[in-house]
Write a protein that holds these residues in place. Structure first.
Motif, PDB file in Angstrom:
ATOM      1  N   LYS A 132      33.588  80.348  81.630  1.00 62.68           N
ATOM      2  CA  LYS A 132      33.377  79.255  80.669  1.00 62.68           C
ATOM      3  C   LYS A 132      33.753  79.752  79.289  1.00 62.68           C
ATOM      4  O   LYS A 132      33.306  80.798  78.849  1.00 62.68           O
ATOM      5  N   GLN A 174      38.321  84.800  91.732  1.00 63.04           N
ATOM      6  CA  GLN A 174      37.544  85.660  92.627  1.00 63.04           C
ATOM      7  C   GLN A 174      38.137  87.052  92.653  1.00 63.04           C
ATOM      8  O   GLN A 174      39.321  87.235  92.403  1.00 63.04           O
ATOM      9  N   ALA A 186      31.915  85.084  82.047  1.00 63.48           N
ATOM     10  CA  ALA A 186      32.163  85.064  83.489  1.00 63.48           C
ATOM     11  C   ALA A 186      30.813  85.192  84.188  1.00 63.48           C
ATOM     12  O   ALA A 186      30.111  86.185  84.012  1.00 63.48           O
ATOM     13  N   LYS A 234      29.101  83.084  90.602  1.00 68.54           N
ATOM     14  CA  LYS A 234      28.716  81.819  91.222  1.00 68.54           C
ATOM     15  C   LYS A 234      28.469  81.943  92.720  1.00 68.54           C
ATOM     16  O   LYS A 234      27.674  81.208  93.280  1.00 68.54           O
ATOM     17  N   GLU A 235      29.183  82.869  93.363  1.00 67.24           N
ATOM     18  CA  GLU A 235      29.067  82.993  94.823  1.00 67.24           C
ATOM     19  C   GLU A 235      29.486  84.401  95.230  1.00 67.24           C
ATOM     20  O   GLU A 235      30.379  84.981  94.618  1.00 67.24           O
ATOM     21  N   SER A 292      36.883  77.545  84.365  1.00 63.49           N
ATOM     22  CA  SER A 292      37.828  77.978  85.396  1.00 63.49           C
ATOM     23  C   SER A 292      37.126  78.872  86.409  1.00 63.49           C
ATOM     24  O   SER A 292      35.980  79.283  86.202  1.00 63.49           O
ATOM     25  N   TYR A 293      37.832  79.156  87.499  1.00 60.42           N
ATOM     26  CA  TYR A 293      37.258  79.963  88.579  1.00 60.42           C
ATOM     27  C   TYR A 293      38.270  81.004  89.035  1.00 60.42           C
ATOM     28  O   TYR A 293      39.468  80.732  89.084  1.00 60.42           O
ATOM     29  N   GLY A 299      41.056  75.366  86.949  1.00 60.27           N
ATOM     30  CA  GLY A 299      39.760  74.767  86.667  1.00 60.27           C
ATOM     31  C   GLY A 299      39.808  73.270  86.534  1.00 60.27           C
ATOM     32  O   GLY A 299      40.866  72.690  86.309  1.00 60.27           O
ATOM     33  N   VAL A 301      32.959  85.248  93.544  1.00 63.08           N
ATOM     34  CA  VAL A 301      33.582  84.137  92.832  1.00 63.08           C
ATOM     35  C   VAL A 301      32.916  84.033  91.463  1.00 63.08           C
ATOM     36  O   VAL A 301      31.686  83.976  91.366  1.00 63.08           O
ATOM     37  N   PHE A 302      33.748  84.041  90.419  1.00 66.05           N
ATOM     38  CA  PHE A 302      33.260  83.948  89.047  1.00 66.05           C
ATOM     39  C   PHE A 302      33.648  82.612  88.443  1.00 66.05           C
ATOM     40  O   PHE A 302      34.762  82.144  88.631  1.00 66.05           O
ATOM     41  N   GLU A 303      32.725  82.023  87.695  1.00 64.31           N
ATOM     42  CA  GLU A 303      33.031  80.868  86.860  1.00 64.31           C
ATOM     43  C   GLU A 303      33.238  81.394  85.446  1.00 64.31           C
ATOM     44  O   GLU A 303      32.384  82.104  84.915  1.00 64.31           O
TER      45      GLU A 303
END
Length: 102
Positions: free
Chosen positions: A96, A77, A8, A11-12, A74-75, A68, A92-94
């Motif tokens: 992978k 928050q 995780a 990202k923002e 996937s994303y 995702g 916000v987490f990505e």
């Protein structure tokens, strides 16, 4: 049995987060956090991720789950709404996923 790692990555950040900065990571593997490779974990973030982490670690596609654009990306928050409601902010987490043993 296929085993996965989910990373995780922040990202923002909308507002101010007292814990995370852009690009920091939390690594999940085999139902635990790889603490030596991870940032501290916020209770808000882990609560938002917990059900999705379980399904991703069991091999479900992020596309099938509707979270995702690709099977392994996937994303999510955290639920902190930020100003004017709190002094924090939404992160916000990505997430992978990668196979570690197949």
């Amino acid at each position: 049995m296929t085993q996965y790692r989910v990373t995780a990555t922040v990202k923002e950040i909308r507002g101010k987060c007292p814990l995370y900065a852009h690009g920091e990571k939390i690594v999940f593997e085999d139902f635990y956090v790889k603490s030596s490779q991870s940032k501290d974990i916020c209770i808000h973030a882990i609560s938002a991720m917990s059900t999705l982490l379980s399904t991703l670690l069991h091999g479900r596609s992020a596309v099938d789950l509707g979270i995702g654009p690709e099977p392994d990306v996937s994303y999510i928050q955290c639920p902190d709404p930020g100003p004017p409601y709190t002094k924090g902010g939404t992160v916000v987490f990505e997430l992978k996923r990668q196979i570690i043993r197949g």
